[in-house]
Design an enzyme around this catalytic site. Structure first.
Site, PDB file in Angstrom:
ATOM      1  N   HIS A 161      31.373  66.577  41.799  1.00  0.00           N
ATOM      2  CA  HIS A 161      31.780  67.654  42.704  1.00  0.00           C
ATOM      3  C   HIS A 161      33.233  68.004  42.427  1.00  0.00           C
ATOM      4  CE1 HIS A 161      32.117  70.164  46.248  1.00  0.00           C
ATOM      5  NE2 HIS A 161      33.295  69.607  46.445  1.00  0.00           N
ATOM      6  N   ASP A 210      26.432  70.558  58.981  1.00  0.00           N
ATOM      7  CA  ASP A 210      27.651  70.877  58.238  1.00  0.00           C
ATOM      8  C   ASP A 210      27.860  72.388  58.174  1.00  0.00           C
ATOM      9  OD1 ASP A 210      29.934  70.406  56.422  1.00  0.00           O
ATOM     10  OD2 ASP A 210      28.626  71.406  54.989  1.00  0.00           O
ATOM     11  N   ARG A 212      34.811  75.556  62.164  1.00  0.00           N
ATOM     12  CA  ARG A 212      36.164  75.132  61.771  1.00  0.00           C
ATOM     13  C   ARG A 212      36.956  76.301  61.224  1.00  0.00           C
ATOM     14  NH1 ARG A 212      34.676  71.200  57.507  1.00  0.00           N
ATOM     15  NH2 ARG A 212      36.865  71.334  56.931  1.00  0.00           N
ATOM     16  N   SER A 262      32.238  66.675  55.229  1.00  0.00           N
ATOM     17  CA  SER A 262      31.508  67.891  54.860  1.00  0.00           C
ATOM     18  C   SER A 262      31.071  67.825  53.391  1.00  0.00           C
ATOM     19  CB  SER A 262      32.405  69.113  55.099  1.00  0.00           C
ATOM     20  OG  SER A 262      31.848  70.272  54.521  1.00  0.00           O
ATOM     21  N   LYS A 265      26.950  66.844  51.822  1.00  0.00           N
ATOM     22  CA  LYS A 265      26.157  67.725  50.949  1.00  0.00           C
ATOM     23  C   LYS A 265      25.693  66.987  49.693  1.00  0.00           C
ATOM     24  CE  LYS A 265      29.218  71.328  51.138  1.00  0.00           C
ATOM     25  NZ  LYS A 265      29.919  71.726  52.367  1.00  0.00           N
TER      26      LYS A 265
END
Length: 433
Positions: free
Chosen positions: A82, A161, A168, A183, A187
Site C-alpha cells: 500500500h 471505514d 472525518r 482506515s 482495507k
C-alpha cells in the site's frame, strides 16, 4: 451501553474496551448511532489518541463491518503493498510482475484514481483490451497459475471505514494518526492480505509533510498489523518531487516497462527494489533484505520480470505486444517542451501542483464522473539537483489540444531554479516493528 458514555470516557482520555469500540463501529455502520455522536467521538480520539490495543480493535471492528475477501485458496503468503499516495507513483505496475517472477503471489485489488492521475486500474486500461472484470474463481486460478492478477475493488468491504472517512473529511478529523492508520489497515486486511508492505510518503507531495509525522503513521500501521496477526513492514520514502519522470497513464505504463528492463528512472528503480525486497522476505522467498534484492535484480536482468508482465497482460485481455512496442500505447497529438527561463540547478518541483498540471491536461479526474485521457500527461526532463541551461526543456507536455497556456504557467510556478541544490534522499527509513 450508551454512545454518550463512550464519548465522555474518551473525552476524559480513558481507554475504550473492545466491546465499546465494536458497539460504536457496528452502530454507526447500521445507522443507529447518528453522525453527530460519531463526529464527537472522532474529535475526542483526535485530541486524546488511542492505545495500540484500541487501534487494533478499531481496525478489526471496521474489517468485520462488511464483507471480507477470502484468499485462502491461493497458495503461499499473500503480500500486499500500500502506498499513501503521491504523484507519478508507478510502483504497483512494476512491483506486481517483479515479485511474481520470484513466485510471490500478488492478488491485487486496485481502485481508480481521483485527483492528479489515474489509479492502477486506469493506468492498466491504457493497454488495449486490458480488463479487471474477473470472477473470483478466475482471479484465484490466475494467481495460483501465474502468481499475479489485478481485480477491481468490489463488494461491500469496510463500510464502516467508508462512512467514517466521509465524516472525518467534513469534521476536521482527517489528520488523526489512529484514525488514518486503522482506515488504511482495515482495507488491506479485509482484502485478504496475509502480510503488508507500506510505502509511507513524506514531503511536499505527500499527505504527511514531515518525516516525523510519516514515521509516526508508519509505526502505528506496522504495530496494528503485527497486533492482528498480519506481518507488516514499512518504508518511508520521499515525495517532495514526483517519482520517476512520467505523470500520466500511458506515459507511466511505458516507464514501468523501462523499469522492469532495468532501464527506468533511478528513483523508481530504487524504490521498487526496496519495497520488493520487503515483500519477498515477508513471503518467505528470501531470508534477508539483501538476498531478496539480489534475486529481484536477477529477474530484471534475465528478462523474467518482463515476461511475467506480458503473461499478466495477456491473461487479462491486454495487448502484450506493447511491451516490445510501446508506440502502440495511446499517443498524444502534441508534444510541447517547456524551456527553462534561466540557467542553474533545479531546486524544487512541487509534486502535487505538477500533478494538478497533468490533471488539467486530462490525465486525472476532478470528480468520479470525469473521463480520463489516457494519452496525455507530463514528462519531467530534469529532477531536483539536476543542472539546467537556459532554454533547455524542464518538462515535455503530452497534450491533445494546442492551447495549454494555463498548464505551462503552472509548470513555471512550481519548478524552481536556484544557484545550487542537492537531490533529496529517496529512502528515509525502514520500519520493521
Amino acid at each position: 451501553m450508551r454512545m454518550v458514555d463512550i464519548i465522555i470516557k474518551k473525552q476524559n482520555g480513558k481507554e475504550l474496551t473492545t466491546e465499546e469500540i465494536q458497539f460504536f463501529v457496528n452502530g454507526y455502520t447500521d445507522g443507529s448511532i447518528p453522525d453527530y455522536q460519531a463526529s464527537a467521538l472522532a474529535m475526542a480520539i483526535f485530541f486524546q489518541d488511542m492505545s495500540d490495543r484500541e487501534r487494533a480493535d478499531l481496525t478489526m471492528a471496521m474489517v468485520n463491518s462488511g464483507e471480507t475477501i477470502d484468499l485462502s485458496a491461493i497458495e503461499g503468503i499473500k503480500v500486499d503493498k500500500h502506498s499513501t499516495g503521491g504523484v507519478g507513483d508507478t510502483t504497483t505496475l512494476v512491483l506486481a510482475p517483479l515479485v511474481a517472477a520470484l513466485d510471490v503471489p500478488v492478488a491485487k485489488m486496485s481502485g481508480r484514481g481521483l485527483g492528479h492521475t489515474g489509479g492502477t486500474i486506469d493506468k492498466l486500461e491504457a493497454i488495449m483490451g486490458f480488463h479487471v472484470e474477473l470472477t473470483k474463481d478466475e482471479f484465484i486460478k490466475l494467481v495460483n497459475r501465474d502468481k499475479v492478477a489485478v481485480i477491481g475493488q468490489s463488494g461491500n468491504l469496510t463500510p464502516a471505514d467508508k462512512k467514517l472517512y466521509a465524516l472525518r473529511d467534513v469534521t476536521g478529523t482527517v489528520n488523526s494518526i489512529p484514525l488514518i492508520a486503522s482506515s488504511i489497515m482495515s482495507k488491506k486486511i479485509a482484502a485478504g492480505a496475509d502480510a503488508i508492505v507500506l510505502d509511507v510518503k513524506t514531503g511536499a507531495g505527500a499527505f504527511m509533510k514531515t518525516e516525523e509525522d510519516a514515521a509516526e503513521l508508519a509505526k502505528a500501521m506496522v504495530r496494528i498489523g503485527n497486533n492482528v496477526g498480519r506481518q507488516t513492514m514499512a518504508v518511508i520514502s520521499d515525495m517532495s518531487q514526483p517519482l520517476g519522470f512520467a505523470i500520466g497513464n500511458a506515459l507511466e505504463v511505458k516507464e514501468a516497462i523501462d523499469t522492469l528492463k532495468g532501464e527506468g528512472p533511478e528513483d523508481l528503480h530504487e524504490l521498487v527494489l526496496t519495497l520488493g525486497s520487503q515483500m519477498v522476505v515477508l513471503a518467505k522467498k528470501a531470508d534477508t533484505l539483501d538476498e531478496a534484492r539480489a534475486k529481484l535484480e536477477e529477474v530484471m536482468k534475465n528478462g523474467k520480470a518482463l515476461e511475467k508482465f506480458k503473461d499478466f497482460l495477456k491473461n487479462q485481455g491486454g495487448d502484450s505486444s506493447i511491451v516490445d512496442d510501446p508506440s502502440k500505447l495511446p499517443q498524444a497529438a502534441y508534444q510541447i517542451d517547456v524551456p527553462a527561463k534561466e540557467a542553474g540547478v533545479v531546486s524544487e518541483i512541487v509534486a502535487d501542483e505538477i500533478g494538478v498540471a497533468a490533471m488539467l491536461l486530462g490525465a486525472g479526474r476532478a470528480t468520479k464522473e470525469d473521463e480520463i485521457d489516457l494519452a496525455v500527461g507530463i514528462m519531467l526532463r530534469k529532477k531536483v539537483g539536476d543542472k539546467v541551461e537556459k532554454g533547455e526543456p524542464l518538462v515535455t507536455l503530452y497534450a491533445n489540444r494546442e492551447n495549454v497556456d494555463e498548464v505551462i504557467a503552472k509548470v513555471y510556478d512550481n519548478i524552481r531554479i536556484a544557484a545550487e541544490a542537492k537531490a533529496p534522499k529517496l529512502i528515509h527509513t525502514l520500519i520493521t516493528e
